[in-house]
Design an enzyme around this catalytic site. Sequence first.
Site, PDB file in Angstrom:
ATOM      1  N   LEU A 160      13.727 106.909 -18.815  1.00 51.19           N
ATOM      2  CA  LEU A 160      13.616 106.037 -17.656  1.00 51.19           C
ATOM      3  C   LEU A 160      13.649 104.603 -18.170  1.00 51.19           C
ATOM      4  O   LEU A 160      13.126 104.315 -19.250  1.00 51.19           O
ATOM      5  CB  LEU A 160      12.293 106.258 -16.908  1.00 51.19           C
ATOM      6  CG  LEU A 160      12.116 107.537 -16.079  1.00 51.19           C
ATOM      7  CD1 LEU A 160      10.730 107.550 -15.452  1.00 51.19           C
ATOM      8  CD2 LEU A 160      13.181 107.660 -15.003  1.00 51.19           C
ATOM      9  N   ASP A 161      14.235 103.704 -17.385  1.00 54.56           N
ATOM     10  CA  ASP A 161      14.186 102.295 -17.756  1.00 54.56           C
ATOM     11  C   ASP A 161      12.735 101.839 -17.831  1.00 54.56           C
ATOM     12  O   ASP A 161      11.860 102.371 -17.124  1.00 54.56           O
ATOM     13  CB  ASP A 161      14.921 101.439 -16.724  1.00 54.56           C
ATOM     14  CG  ASP A 161      16.411 101.714 -16.683  1.00 54.56           C
ATOM     15  OD1 ASP A 161      16.944 102.239 -17.682  1.00 54.56           O
ATOM     16  OD2 ASP A 161      17.042 101.399 -15.657  1.00 54.56           O
ATOM     17  N   ARG A 162      12.508 100.834 -18.650  1.00 56.17           N
ATOM     18  CA  ARG A 162      11.148 100.311 -18.829  1.00 56.17           C
ATOM     19  C   ARG A 162      10.523  99.880 -17.501  1.00 56.17           C
ATOM     20  O   ARG A 162       9.337 100.106 -17.248  1.00 56.17           O
ATOM     21  CB  ARG A 162      11.176  99.136 -19.808  1.00 56.17           C
ATOM     22  CG  ARG A 162       9.807  98.557 -20.131  1.00 56.17           C
ATOM     23  CD  ARG A 162       9.925  97.487 -21.190  1.00 56.17           C
ATOM     24  NE  ARG A 162       8.631  96.945 -21.544  1.00 56.17           N
ATOM     25  CZ  ARG A 162       8.427  96.041 -22.500  1.00 56.17           C
ATOM     26  NH1 ARG A 162       9.461  95.591 -23.207  1.00 56.17           N
ATOM     27  NH2 ARG A 162       7.210  95.596 -22.772  1.00 56.17           N
TER      28      ARG A 162
END
Length: 337
Positions: free
Chosen positions: A165-167
């Site tokens: 997942l993106d940060r």
Amino acid sequence: MRSSPPNNPPKSADSRRDGASGASERLGSGVQFLTVPEELAGQRIDNFLQARLKGVPRSRIYRILRKGEVRVNKGRVKAEYRLKGGDQVRVPPIRVSEESTPPVAGESLRRTLEAAILYDEGGLLVVNKPAGLAVHGGSGVRLGLIEALRQMYPNSPFMELVHRLDRDTSGAILVARKRAVLLHVQSELRAGKLGKSYLALAAGKWPRGQKVVEAPLRKNTLKSGERIVTVEGDGKPSTTRFRVEERFKGATLLAAEPVTGRTHQIRVHAQFVGCPLAGDPKYATDEINGAFRGYGLKRLFLHSAGVRCTLPDGVRVDVKAPLPAELESVLSALRGE
């Protein structure tokens, strides 16, 4: 049934060795030879080394691989080489400076992650990742989700991300505690059988009838090192399904299901339609993000709301991650509540 990780676990042989014969927390001055256990068969050599060379930057690991200083069964290998049980890995002497000592997950982060564990059975974890926490260290991030989980489960010899997942994205993420589970669930991911659903707030009025976006995506790296994704004719085929959940004045709440799994896919596909996601620092304008700050939004409004998969024994897993309170409050403000 969940197995709670200890808050302050004692250092054990498992925590020192991380499941590999001869592996230690800090390398000495001589060459080391590590035997790959069967449960780590199939793991990439770069990830194997990263888990054992504590405090060594990932860029340095790639460098010693390129230079041939790391050997597997006396031969050179590339970073993507997948290990086999019984492989003999030669690791060169590497000094680890004091400032490179890996950070330890603090009590606050441990408590947050313990409360965020949604599922822990059959060798699979589902974690409700908080926004702002990277999934792994690197690129200026010293401690990520996976490193923190390895510290929280010191007796678990295997701990790997199934996907990413993106940060800035919150929500459900799958983490395997067994190699067989990782391989099985990732095979479902490649076959399009793994279900991932997101909630996203898009700026503007989402076009009626726009249920699927098919637009090829290409990753680009700017001179500054920033990674950005654009819709390009020669990009990788990418498909996202969208469903309108609620309409507001100047915004639309969407359910999104990525059919393919490209970097920033939902964010770029929403921008492509003309409705970038609220709070997106890469793909929305400052004017748009400023307007949503007026409703209390302080981050990207993108949340992994649920994941669906099966375990190797056929058990079906369907886990939902509730929308964080800070995003619920934005919706309430948009409703005028």
